[in-house]
Write a protein that holds these residues in place. Structure first.
Motif, PDB file in Angstrom:
ATOM      1  N   ASN A  47       0.642 -64.481 -81.204  1.00 42.62           N
ATOM      2  CA  ASN A  47       0.325 -63.144 -81.697  1.00 42.62           C
ATOM      3  C   ASN A  47      -0.858 -62.516 -80.964  1.00 42.62           C
ATOM      4  O   ASN A  47      -1.185 -61.349 -81.192  1.00 42.62           O
ATOM      5  CB  ASN A  47       0.022 -63.192 -83.197  1.00 42.62           C
ATOM      6  N   SER A 222       2.823 -68.235 -88.043  1.00 42.61           N
ATOM      7  CA  SER A 222       2.977 -66.780 -88.080  1.00 42.61           C
ATOM      8  C   SER A 222       4.180 -66.350 -88.914  1.00 42.61           C
ATOM      9  O   SER A 222       4.416 -65.157 -89.094  1.00 42.61           O
ATOM     10  CB  SER A 222       3.111 -66.222 -86.653  1.00 42.61           C
ATOM     11  N   THR A 374       7.741 -62.289 -89.532  1.00 42.14           N
ATOM     12  CA  THR A 374       6.564 -62.254 -88.659  1.00 42.14           C
ATOM     13  C   THR A 374       5.952 -60.865 -88.507  1.00 42.14           C
ATOM     14  O   THR A 374       4.826 -60.745 -88.029  1.00 42.14           O
ATOM     15  CB  THR A 374       6.915 -62.772 -87.255  1.00 42.14           C
ATOM     16  N   LYS A 375       6.679 -59.818 -88.893  1.00 43.27           N
ATOM     17  CA  LYS A 375       6.162 -58.478 -88.668  1.00 43.27           C
ATOM     18  C   LYS A 375       6.773 -57.502 -89.669  1.00 43.27           C
ATOM     19  O   LYS A 375       7.732 -57.835 -90.385  1.00 43.27           O
ATOM     20  CB  LYS A 375       6.457 -58.001 -87.249  1.00 43.27           C
ATOM     21  N   PHE A 407       2.124 -56.821 -87.028  1.00 43.54           N
ATOM     22  CA  PHE A 407       2.342 -58.261 -87.140  1.00 43.54           C
ATOM     23  C   PHE A 407       1.620 -58.786 -88.380  1.00 43.54           C
ATOM     24  O   PHE A 407       0.523 -58.343 -88.721  1.00 43.54           O
ATOM     25  CB  PHE A 407       1.860 -58.977 -85.879  1.00 43.54           C
ATOM     26  N   GLU A 409      -0.504 -60.892 -89.875  1.00 43.78           N
ATOM     27  CA  GLU A 409      -1.602 -61.843 -89.741  1.00 43.78           C
ATOM     28  C   GLU A 409      -2.448 -61.895 -91.011  1.00 43.78           C
ATOM     29  O   GLU A 409      -3.120 -62.884 -91.279  1.00 43.78           O
ATOM     30  CB  GLU A 409      -2.482 -61.470 -88.544  1.00 43.78           C
TER      31      GLU A 409
END
Length: 454
Positions: A47, A222, A374-375, A407, A409
């Protein structure tokens, strides 16, 4: 990062010196995105590609600043078994753009196209072949050309891996003199190393099992679960829109946020559906296009006229000619919207701004976050409506959906993006009102300087 600070120190030390020969050898993981090659560093995070890797162009700029008479770059790398450079045409362009920046250069790459760079448990095959080229050379002096020839022959029967060489030189440059002590060291090291092909054991991509496992684990971090996504949605829903829009907007409008689980509550939902159909990343998103079959009529060439192929219609542009054309009914699929493939609490947010004064228009902000593990792909849109009757409004603006990627995170990342787009929505409204009523551009700092509180 330590690697980058060492690189800068290296450049500072040698930049003012005369560099006769620069020799660079990298053995490890690499990634090629179609335009740039990245050397993967020890703290690599997928990422944060640019923060945890070293761009080849940056390294070339460093080397070029040293103005070496001769540059040797050897890259023994792959991207966890995926090809270093995936397209043969790109290989040529990439190598040419790189080597033309140096006077004399020998570039050696362990693999090309969609192949992996392979290894056994001790050493990569490419590096092993490089050492054998030195050890088995008959003469005391070995040229770079001799190394290239040996490696080329060594991999000639290997269908899984084919090294790539780019040379801008006259082939006379000497790599090294080979004293017996060097041969002894290499012989001793290679004595117990057997080729997997010779022993019947198939090699693995260039990574030890442990490091491959760690790479998989790092990537898995992730990937978020359903509860994470739902918490992100709850966070968006909990944002106080008045605080984001600011005092100036709230003085003029009554802000009413709401959620909807029906994609048809969002204008031109078919645009999002068509995007899901066309975008390459959409299969991993928890949404799909929805639609229906409709009967449509089309004018087509009559087979009896001797022209049954539709591609001949360009020769007969007049489709009103009943002697050549007939009308047929077809059933075609039309995208009408989209739907979630995983059930979440809502599809998107709607923020209505009802005017407190009759002289103002009504504005609506739409926000649709579509998640994968993931996003989030976030669609946002502003709609302006004018009053066509008491309490009745008609959309008057022809705005389009804007799309952005976030993304995952942090659970608040998508909420932060929502805040950013909602703030832009408020600034757009103030600017439009200022131009309409005062014929000036409004100072947009007011909305940020006078928050109502979080």
């Amino acid at each position: 990062m330590k690697e980058c600070s060492n690189k800068r120190a290296f450049g500072g030390i040698y930049k003012c010196n005369i560099v006769d020969e620069l020799f660079f050898y990298f053995s490890g993981h690499g990634h090629y995105d179609g335009s740039e090659f990245y050397y993967i560093l020890s703290d690599y995070n997928s990422n944060k590609l640019r923060q945890t890797s070293l761009e080849n162009s940056e390294l070339d700029n460093l080397f070029r600043s040293l103005k070496p008479e001769k540059t040797i770059k050897i890259v023994d790398a792959c991207n966890s078994g995926v090809g270093y450079i995936k397209d043969a045409d790109n290989v040529g362009e990439y190598v040419k753009s790189t080597k033309d920046n140096f006077k004399t250069c020998y570039f050696m790459f362990s693999t090309q196209n969609d192949q992996g760079s392979y290894a056994d448990t001790q050493l990569s095959y490419f590096t092993k072949s490089f050492l054998q080229a030195v050890c088995k050379h008959d003469a005391r002096t070995i040229r770079y050309k001799d190394v290239v020839d040996y490696i080329s022959d060594d991999f000639s029967g290997n269908a899984r891996q084919k090294p790539l060489f780019a040379i801008q030189a006259d082939f006379t440059d000497v790599f090294m003199d080979i004293p017996e002590s060097i041969r002894t060291v290499i012989d001793s090291y290679m004595a117990d190393q057997k080729s997997p092909e010779a022993s019947g054991v198939q090699g693995a991509p260039q990574a030890h099992v442990l490091s491959l496992l760690q790479a998989v684990k790092n990537a898995a971090e992730s990937y978020k679960d359903k509860a994470y996504i739902q918490r992100s949605l709850d966070g968006i829903k909990g944002i106080k829109v008045e605080a984001v829009l600011g005092k100036s907007v709230v003085e003029l409008f009554e802000a009413t946020p709401s959620t909807s689980s029906n994609s048809l509550d969002f204008p031109d939902a078919e645009v999002i559906g068509n995007w899901l159909n066309k975008d390459k990343s959409s299969p991993s998103l928890f949404a799909k296009a929805t639609g229906e079959y409709r009967q449509v009529s089309r004018r087509v060439l009559k087979g009896g006229a001797g022209f049954s192929l539709s591609n001949l219609s360009s020769l007969f542009p007049n489709k009103d000619d009943d002697a050549l054309y007939t009308t047929k009914i077809f059933s075609e699929w039309f995208v009408t919207g989209f739907s979630q493939t995983e059930e979440f609490s809502y599809v998107g947010m709607i923020v209505n701004l009802e005017p407190k004064y009759a002289s103002l228009k009504r504005y609506t902000f739409y926000f649709v976050p579509i998640f994968s593990r993931t996003k989030a792909v976030c669609f946002s849109r502003t709609v302006e409506s004018i009053e066509e009757g008491f309490g009745k409004y008609k959309d008057s603006s022809k705005t389009k959906w804007f799309v952005g990627e976030v993304f995952l995170e942090n659970e608040k990342d998508v909420g932060g993006y929502f805040r950013e787009k909602l703030k832009e929505f408020g600034e757009y409204i103030l600017s439009a009102i200022g131009k309409e009523f005062l014929d000036i551009d409004v100072d947009l700092t007011d909305s940020a300087a006078n928050p109502l509180g979080d």
